[in-house]
Design an enzyme around this catalytic site. Sequence first.
Site, PDB file in Angstrom:
ATOM      1  N   GLY A   1       2.994  -5.448  10.708  1.00 18.86           N
ATOM      2  CA  GLY A   1       3.597  -4.955  11.940  1.00 18.86           C
ATOM      3  C   GLY A   1       4.575  -5.905  12.592  1.00 18.86           C
ATOM      4  O   GLY A   1       4.919  -5.727  13.763  1.00 18.86           O
TER       5      GLY A   1
ATOM      6  N   ASP B   1       6.959 -12.400   1.723  1.00 20.87           N
ATOM      7  CA  ASP B   1       7.830 -11.687   0.789  1.00 20.87           C
ATOM      8  C   ASP B   1       9.018 -11.137   1.560  1.00 20.87           C
ATOM      9  O   ASP B   1       8.923 -10.899   2.769  1.00 20.87           O
ATOM     10  CB  ASP B   1       7.091 -10.527   0.121  1.00 20.87           C
ATOM     11  CG  ASP B   1       6.968  -9.327   1.070  1.00 20.87           C
ATOM     12  OD1 ASP B   1       7.786  -8.387   0.956  1.00 20.87           O
ATOM     13  OD2 ASP B   1       6.085  -9.350   1.960  1.00 20.87           O
TER      14      ASP B   1
ATOM     15  N   GLN C   1      -3.177  -5.477  12.410  1.00 27.02           N
ATOM     16  CA  GLN C   1      -2.139  -4.791  13.175  1.00 27.02           C
ATOM     17  C   GLN C   1      -2.384  -5.060  14.663  1.00 27.02           C
ATOM     18  O   GLN C   1      -3.299  -5.788  15.036  1.00 27.02           O
ATOM     19  CB  GLN C   1      -2.157  -3.298  12.869  1.00 27.02           C
ATOM     20  CG  GLN C   1      -1.707  -2.935  11.460  1.00 27.02           C
ATOM     21  CD  GLN C   1      -0.220  -3.127  11.223  1.00 27.02           C
ATOM     22  OE1 GLN C   1       0.542  -3.446  12.139  1.00 27.02           O
ATOM     23  NE2 GLN C   1       0.206  -2.932   9.980  1.00 27.02           N
TER      24      GLN C   1
ATOM     25  N   SER D   1       0.799  -1.230   0.000  1.00 32.04           N
ATOM     26  CA  SER D   1       0.000   0.000   0.000  1.00 32.04           C
ATOM     27  C   SER D   1       0.829   1.277   0.000  1.00 32.04           C
ATOM     28  O   SER D   1       0.309   2.353  -0.264  1.00 32.04           O
ATOM     29  CB  SER D   1      -0.905   0.019   1.232  1.00 32.04           C
ATOM     30  OG  SER D   1      -0.136   0.226   2.408  1.00 32.04           O
ATOM     31  N   GLY D   2       2.105   1.160   0.320  1.00 29.51           N
ATOM     32  CA  GLY D   2       2.958   2.334   0.446  1.00 29.51           C
ATOM     33  C   GLY D   2       3.102   2.832   1.866  1.00 29.51           C
ATOM     34  O   GLY D   2       3.983   3.638   2.162  1.00 29.51           O
ATOM     35  N   GLY D   3       2.264   2.336   2.765  1.00 29.46           N
ATOM     36  CA  GLY D   3       2.273   2.850   4.135  1.00 29.46           C
ATOM     37  C   GLY D   3       3.577   2.615   4.867  1.00 29.46           C
ATOM     38  O   GLY D   3       4.098   3.517   5.534  1.00 29.46           O
ATOM     39  N   PHE D   4       4.130   1.414   4.751  1.00 31.74           N
ATOM     40  CA  PHE D   4       5.359   1.105   5.483  1.00 31.74           C
ATOM     41  C   PHE D   4       6.516   1.970   5.005  1.00 31.74           C
ATOM     42  O   PHE D   4       7.288   2.493   5.813  1.00 31.74           O
ATOM     43  CB  PHE D   4       5.716  -0.382   5.323  1.00 31.74           C
ATOM     44  CG  PHE D   4       6.999  -0.769   6.003  1.00 31.74           C
ATOM     45  CD1 PHE D   4       7.032  -0.978   7.371  1.00 31.74           C
ATOM     46  CD2 PHE D   4       8.174  -0.905   5.284  1.00 31.74           C
ATOM     47  CE1 PHE D   4       8.227  -1.323   8.018  1.00 31.74           C
ATOM     48  CE2 PHE D   4       9.362  -1.251   5.914  1.00 31.74           C
ATOM     49  CZ  PHE D   4       9.391  -1.459   7.282  1.00 31.74           C
TER      50      PHE D   4
ATOM     51  N   ASP E   1      -2.311   1.296   5.412  1.00 25.97           N
ATOM     52  CA  ASP E   1      -2.269   1.169   6.870  1.00 25.97           C
ATOM     53  C   ASP E   1      -1.079   1.918   7.424  1.00 25.97           C
ATOM     54  O   ASP E   1      -0.217   2.402   6.681  1.00 25.97           O
ATOM     55  CB  ASP E   1      -2.212  -0.306   7.279  1.00 25.97           C
ATOM     56  CG  ASP E   1      -0.902  -0.975   6.881  1.00 25.97           C
ATOM     57  OD1 ASP E   1      -0.264  -0.537   5.889  1.00 25.97           O
ATOM     58  OD2 ASP E   1      -0.492  -1.943   7.547  1.00 25.97           O
TER      59      ASP E   1
ATOM     60  N   HIS F   1      20.714 -17.832  -7.358  1.00 27.73           N
ATOM     61  CA  HIS F   1      20.825 -18.969  -6.439  1.00 27.73           C
ATOM     62  C   HIS F   1      19.908 -18.787  -5.227  1.00 27.73           C
ATOM     63  O   HIS F   1      19.184 -19.718  -4.837  1.00 27.73           O
ATOM     64  CB  HIS F   1      22.263 -19.151  -5.953  1.00 27.73           C
ATOM     65  CG  HIS F   1      22.333 -20.063  -4.765  1.00 27.73           C
ATOM     66  ND1 HIS F   1      22.248 -21.429  -4.861  1.00 27.73           N
ATOM     67  CD2 HIS F   1      22.390 -19.792  -3.433  1.00 27.73           C
ATOM     68  CE1 HIS F   1      22.264 -21.968  -3.654  1.00 27.73           C
ATOM     69  NE2 HIS F   1      22.351 -20.995  -2.768  1.00 27.73           N
TER      70      HIS F   1
END
Length: 376
Positions: A217, A267, A190, A94-97, A147, A336
């Site tokens: 979080g 991820d 969260q 979302s870009g929030g972090f 968020d 690898h």
Amino acid sequence: MTARFEFDLKATDGKARTGVIKTPRGDIRTPAFMPVGTAATVKAMMPESVRSTGADILLGNTYHLMLRPTAERIDRLGGLHKFMNWERPILTDSGGFQVMSLAGLRKLTEEGVTFKSHIDGSKHELTPERSMEIQRLLGSDIVMCFDECPALPADRDRIADSMRLSMRWAKRSRDAFGDRPGHALFGIQQGGLEQDFRAESAEALREIGFEGYAIGGLAVGEGQEAMFNVLDFAPDMLPTDKPRYLMGVGKPDDIVGAVARGVDMMDCVLPSRSGRTGQAFTRNGVVNIKNARHAEDPRPLDENCSCPACTKYSRAYLHHVFRSNEMISGMLLTWHNLQYFQDIMAGMRDAISQGRFDAWQKDFHDTRAKGDIEPL
């Protein structure tokens, strides 16, 4: 191929799950590891090379792409899939972090966040509605709610306020997302390390209703023990018939521990970032190819690995090109690492399907504990 977004849970073994997320752009086998293509590329890799490792889905970054080259430009050029030559599913965060961790002079309000770009200092505003618009322009298959993710440690009042703000933003994200058949919106749980806040957050998200649910979080400096303590209860609070995504994780043993606790998707930038700094993940633990012990070693990095770095090159060569600052070093070691991470996921999927996940876990940890092969 389906025209809808669906999750088919195939088998469980303890809390570990394996299944298939079906999207119009292809199936995603779970547990799934998503390589991170921050700026519309997995660093040092061609898209077809990433796919050859077994990756079914990539992650793109809303914050970075909105700043450069902009979501509007990507939309004009045919969308993110065409732009980066990856026709399989893409998840965008979302870009929030990144706003909280990278942007300068940010101001947080009920409406959203205003901030200055880390690239050129230009001023921007990101709200739930704008985040949904950007991700729609990018054309991603899985969209994340906007968020706020507070850094840990933080006091309970700060965590509670942040979580409740994120839940209000989740509702606004759901409303702004609209009706987009074939695309999915994931809510983000969260609540820091607090079980009661996690429960409150999960209840709020379930009431809104999403196609999948993320655990946010975590992996923000709290340590593995604290993270696993949360994962002992947090996934159980989320619907069993929807995918569960642990954001930003992680190291191989983090991934295995998360799957054991009911997580379906993860991820992390670690495989590519470590590859560029001479660090390789193998079945026998971490290898630092820069070390002098590898300078005359004709053996492969990992004799059980099918990637080009292991099947076509020696440790001595990998050591040489790293020491020489050659680009092929980061390319081969990243390839690898991504192969190793995908091999872990494939191994877990098979083990869960066959009801032998505990035995697989034991072998995984025992083999890593042996350490690297002895020097020549």
